[in-house]
Design an enzyme around this catalytic site. Structure first.
Site, mmCIF file in Angstrom:
data_model
loop_
_atom_site.group_PDB
_atom_site.id
_atom_site.type_symbol
_atom_site.label_atom_id
_atom_site.label_comp_id
_atom_site.label_asym_id
_atom_site.label_seq_id
_atom_site.Cartn_x
_atom_site.Cartn_y
_atom_site.Cartn_z
ATOM 1 N N HIS A 125 9.588 -8.062 -4.672
ATOM 2 C CA HIS A 125 8.984 -8.654 -5.779
ATOM 3 C C HIS A 125 10.201 -9.838 -7.055
ATOM 4 C CE1 HIS A 125 5.469 -6.513 -6.297
ATOM 5 N NE2 HIS A 125 5.789 -5.001 -5.723
ATOM 6 N N HIS A 164 1.219 -3.806 -2.133
ATOM 7 C CA HIS A 164 1.423 -4.241 -3.702
ATOM 8 C C HIS A 164 2.129 -6.541 -2.822
ATOM 9 C CE1 HIS A 164 2.760 -0.882 -4.596
ATOM 10 N NE2 HIS A 164 2.513 -0.994 -5.802
ATOM 11 N N ASP A 245 3.558 1.876 1.772
ATOM 12 C CA ASP A 245 2.306 1.847 1.043
ATOM 13 C C ASP A 245 0.758 1.890 0.823
ATOM 14 O OD1 ASP A 245 3.009 -1.187 0.192
ATOM 15 O OD2 ASP A 245 3.726 -0.326 -1.116
HETATM 16 ZN ZN ZN Z 1 4.778 -1.893 -2.923
#
Ligand code: ZN
Length: 308
Positions: A125, A164, A245
């Site tokens: 990220h 993500h 995840d």
């Molecule tokens: Zn993640």
């Protein structure tokens, strides 16, 4: 296959607030799984400290200094709504970078066929100029550029199966056709980016997954989008942003993968690494917040790396 594992006790000293999902226990849980005799063949090496100058491969110097200035003498400092630093975070982050770069060196020198890096903090990220989503520096992006600069290769692929979207990696390589960035991720979900229409200069391949989907859609995304993109690009190194995840137990998302899916995807990427990259594959831990789901999935991934 020679599979190397890098980790370091300093990764446990990057602290986050009580109740934060990205916590030292993640690596402790993975360590317990890797204590099993099935992993006796791993070539375990203590991660080296990274060279600060390599941070500049992906981030401006002003950003590096800004992060350094936030490191507290004691306690925790918040650098983003969900990203904090503690006194040892700089050393941990630099050692995560060091391990990623060393892993690249190892697959080029032949010390290992592939490498897994069990580090914290994660990286995908982190944008050029912005810490976010538990990430300070973009380990995968730095390692990709390190491979190009130190080993003279032209094309690196980063495959990101964290649930993500890796907005940071996409940001860093948005205009860089020498790096292919492929991501499967839940959408909608944090950080909000990762639509199919985000394609950079043709080097970004996003394969968003609807919430409450699982193996079938994940494997379809690999078979129809990720793997054909790798075949067209023919990377000389594959870097995996390996978050776990998307496991069904994970508390932060609603994708229902299990250990077998990570084993399968690992095998597919190893086939491509074998075809185009002399087996060179470097895998970096990103997310994964259910201790059992993450550690068993990472175990299945590493076992496949060892077995070929
Ligand atoms: Zn993640």
């Amino acid at each position: 296959m020679v599979t190397r594992l890098y980790t370091h006790p300093i990764y446990l000293e990057h602290l986050t607030p009580a109740g934060h999902p990205e916590r030292p226990d993640r690596l402790r849980a993975l360590g317990k799984v890797l204590d099993d005799h099935a992993f006796d063949g791993l070539d375990r090496v203590q991660a080296p400290m990274g060279d600060e100058a390599t941070i500049l491969y992906a981030h401006p110097e002003t950003y590096l200094e800004r992060v350094r200035m936030t490191i507290p003498q004691q306690g925790l400092t918040r650098v983003d709504s969900d990203t904090t630093v503690s006194p040892k975070s700089w050393e941990a982050a630099l050692t995560a970078i060091g391990a990623a770069n060393a892993a690249v060196d190892d697959v080029f020198s032949g010390k290992a066929d592939n490498v897994f890096v069990a580090s914290r903090p994660p990286g995908h990220h982190a944008e050029r100029d912005r810490a976010m989503g538990f990430c300070l520096f973009n380990n995968a992006a730095i390692a990709a550029r390190h491979a190009q600069k130190a080993h003279g290769i032209a094309r690196v692929a980063i495959v990101d199966w964290d649930v993500h979207h890796g907005n940071g990696t996409q940001d860093i390589f948005w205009e860089d056709s020498s790096v292919l960035y492929c991501s499967t991720h839940q959408m909608p979900l944090y950080p909000g980016s990762g639509a199919k229409s985000e394609t950079g200069v043709g080097n970004i391949v996003n394969a968003p997954l609807d919430p409450d989907t699982g193996s079938e859609h994940f494997r379809e995304a690999f078979n129809t989008r990720i793997l054909p993109s790798l075949d067209a690009f023919q990377p000389e190194l594959i870097i995996v942003s390996a978050g776990f995840d998307a496991h069904h137990r994970d508390p932060l998302a609603e994708i229902n993968l299990n250990e077998d899916d990570f084993d399968w995807a690992t095998g597919k990427l190893m086939e491509r690494a074998g075809s185009y990259a002399s087996n060179r594959l470097v895998s970096l831990l990103e997310g994964g917040y259910d201790l059992k789901g993450m550690s068993l999935s990472a175990g299945a991934h590493i076992k496949r790396l060892m077995e070929g």
